[in-house]
Design a protein around this motif. Structure first.
Motif, PDB file in Angstrom:
ATOM      1  N   GLY A  56      -2.129   4.240   9.156  1.00  0.00           N
ATOM      2  CA  GLY A  56      -2.528   5.035   8.011  1.00  0.00           C
ATOM      3  C   GLY A  56      -3.934   4.759   7.552  1.00  0.00           C
ATOM      4  O   GLY A  56      -4.259   4.957   6.397  1.00  0.00           O
ATOM      5  N   GLY A  57      -4.808   4.335   8.439  1.00  0.00           N
ATOM      6  CA  GLY A  57      -6.177   3.981   8.071  1.00  0.00           C
ATOM      7  C   GLY A  57      -7.073   5.165   7.815  1.00  0.00           C
ATOM      8  O   GLY A  57      -8.252   5.010   7.623  1.00  0.00           O
ATOM      9  N   ALA A  68       0.834  -1.207   0.000  1.00  0.00           N
ATOM     10  CA  ALA A  68       0.000   0.000   0.000  1.00  0.00           C
ATOM     11  C   ALA A  68       0.865   1.253   0.000  1.00  0.00           C
ATOM     12  O   ALA A  68       0.588   2.214  -0.719  1.00  0.00           O
ATOM     13  CB  ALA A  68      -0.941  -0.003   1.204  1.00  0.00           C
ATOM     14  N   LEU A  69       1.933   1.242   0.788  1.00  0.00           N
ATOM     15  CA  LEU A  69       2.809   2.412   0.852  1.00  0.00           C
ATOM     16  C   LEU A  69       3.555   2.621  -0.462  1.00  0.00           C
ATOM     17  O   LEU A  69       3.760   3.753  -0.894  1.00  0.00           O
ATOM     18  CB  LEU A  69       3.792   2.283   2.012  1.00  0.00           C
ATOM     19  N   ALA A 121       1.482   4.356  -2.868  1.00  0.00           N
ATOM     20  CA  ALA A 121       1.248   5.751  -2.501  1.00  0.00           C
ATOM     21  C   ALA A 121       2.273   6.692  -3.122  1.00  0.00           C
ATOM     22  O   ALA A 121       2.152   7.892  -3.019  1.00  0.00           O
ATOM     23  CB  ALA A 121       1.259   5.905  -0.982  1.00  0.00           C
ATOM     24  N   ASN A 122       3.282   6.160  -3.781  1.00  0.00           N
ATOM     25  CA  ASN A 122       4.254   6.976  -4.497  1.00  0.00           C
ATOM     26  C   ASN A 122       5.004   7.929  -3.564  1.00  0.00           C
ATOM     27  O   ASN A 122       5.163   9.100  -3.870  1.00  0.00           O
ATOM     28  CB  ASN A 122       3.547   7.750  -5.607  1.00  0.00           C
ATOM     29  N   LEU A 123       5.465   7.428  -2.436  1.00  0.00           N
ATOM     30  CA  LEU A 123       6.181   8.261  -1.487  1.00  0.00           C
ATOM     31  C   LEU A 123       7.607   8.519  -1.967  1.00  0.00           C
ATOM     32  O   LEU A 123       8.183   7.736  -2.706  1.00  0.00           O
ATOM     33  CB  LEU A 123       6.207   7.585  -0.107  1.00  0.00           C
ATOM     34  N   ASN A 124       8.169   9.629  -1.524  1.00  0.00           N
ATOM     35  CA  ASN A 124       9.514  10.031  -1.904  1.00  0.00           C
ATOM     36  C   ASN A 124      10.525   9.391  -0.958  1.00  0.00           C
ATOM     37  O   ASN A 124      10.537   9.675   0.232  1.00  0.00           O
ATOM     38  CB  ASN A 124       9.606  11.558  -1.856  1.00  0.00           C
ATOM     39  N   HIS A 125      11.418   8.589  -1.486  1.00  0.00           N
ATOM     40  CA  HIS A 125      12.391   7.849  -0.669  1.00  0.00           C
ATOM     41  C   HIS A 125      13.575   8.701  -0.222  1.00  0.00           C
ATOM     42  O   HIS A 125      14.343   8.272   0.623  1.00  0.00           O
ATOM     43  CB  HIS A 125      12.913   6.634  -1.441  1.00  0.00           C
ATOM     44  N   ASN A 126      13.757   9.877  -0.776  1.00  0.00           N
ATOM     45  CA  ASN A 126      14.939  10.680  -0.480  1.00  0.00           C
ATOM     46  C   ASN A 126      14.659  11.912   0.361  1.00  0.00           C
ATOM     47  O   ASN A 126      15.556  12.668   0.666  1.00  0.00           O
ATOM     48  CB  ASN A 126      15.606  11.119  -1.788  1.00  0.00           C
ATOM     49  N   VAL A 127      13.430  12.121   0.737  1.00  0.00           N
ATOM     50  CA  VAL A 127      13.072  13.342   1.437  1.00  0.00           C
ATOM     51  C   VAL A 127      13.418  13.243   2.922  1.00  0.00           C
ATOM     52  O   VAL A 127      13.399  12.168   3.512  1.00  0.00           O
ATOM     53  CB  VAL A 127      11.572  13.663   1.226  1.00  0.00           C
TER      54      VAL A 127
END
Length: 165
Positions: free
Chosen positions: A159-160, A76-77, A80-86
């Motif tokens: 994260g629900g 799921a995460l 979510a297209n999260l930024n791995h470098n932030v």
């Protein structure tokens, strides 16, 4: 709510536990014409950044149910297209350097707070949203029941969402 003079930029972080109706509060703040709203800017840092703190992605559990839940959360995460470098510093700078409106507001889940990243905190005004524990637990149980695919209870997770019930 009276806002400060336009020449002084103010940035606020609302810290809230999951299931505390903080997204509803955030949506109300979004309607104010002098506020730039940011939504959970520190999620990327917490889940995937260089200072990753999330325990959901730890596969050290021996329980097959916990491993299945961790795998489901990981998938799921990733979607979510999260930024791995932030980093926390990059995200706080984004909030502090808002340009469109005189004030900035960021709703953050309290789990994203990290003691080793407090230098930037002095530049913000901080608020804590509190909800009656009974309401939070009732909401968690409702989400856990709706998302339960293992038959073992739980499943709502951090994260629900927090629309509440």
């Amino acid at each position: 709510v009276k806002m400060a003079a336009k020449e002084s930029k103010q940035s606020m972080i609302l810290w809230a536990p999951p299931r505390s109706v903080s997204t509803a509060f955030e949506r109300a703040v979004m309607e104010h014409p002098e506020v730039d709203c940011f939504h959970e800017m520190f999620a990327d840092c917490y889940y995937f950044g260089p200072d990753q703190k999330s325990r959901h992605l730890d596969a050290s559990s021996s329980s097959s149910i916990d491993l299945a839940r961790a795998e489901k959360t990981t998938q799921a995460l990733e979607k979510a297209n999260l930024n791995h470098n932030v980093t926390y510093e990059i995200q706080s700078s984004t909030i502090l350097n808002h340009k469109d409106r005189p004030h900035a507001f960021s709703k953050e889940l309290s789990i994203y707070f990290q003691n080793n990243h407090t230098d930037f905190m002095k530049d913000f005004t901080h608020c804590i949203l509190i909800r009656k524990p009974e309401s939070v637990l009732r909401s968690f149980l409702k989400v856990a029941g709706e998302n339960n695919t293992t038959g073992e209870g739980g499943g709502g997770g951090e994260g629900g969402g927090d629309e509440g019930s």
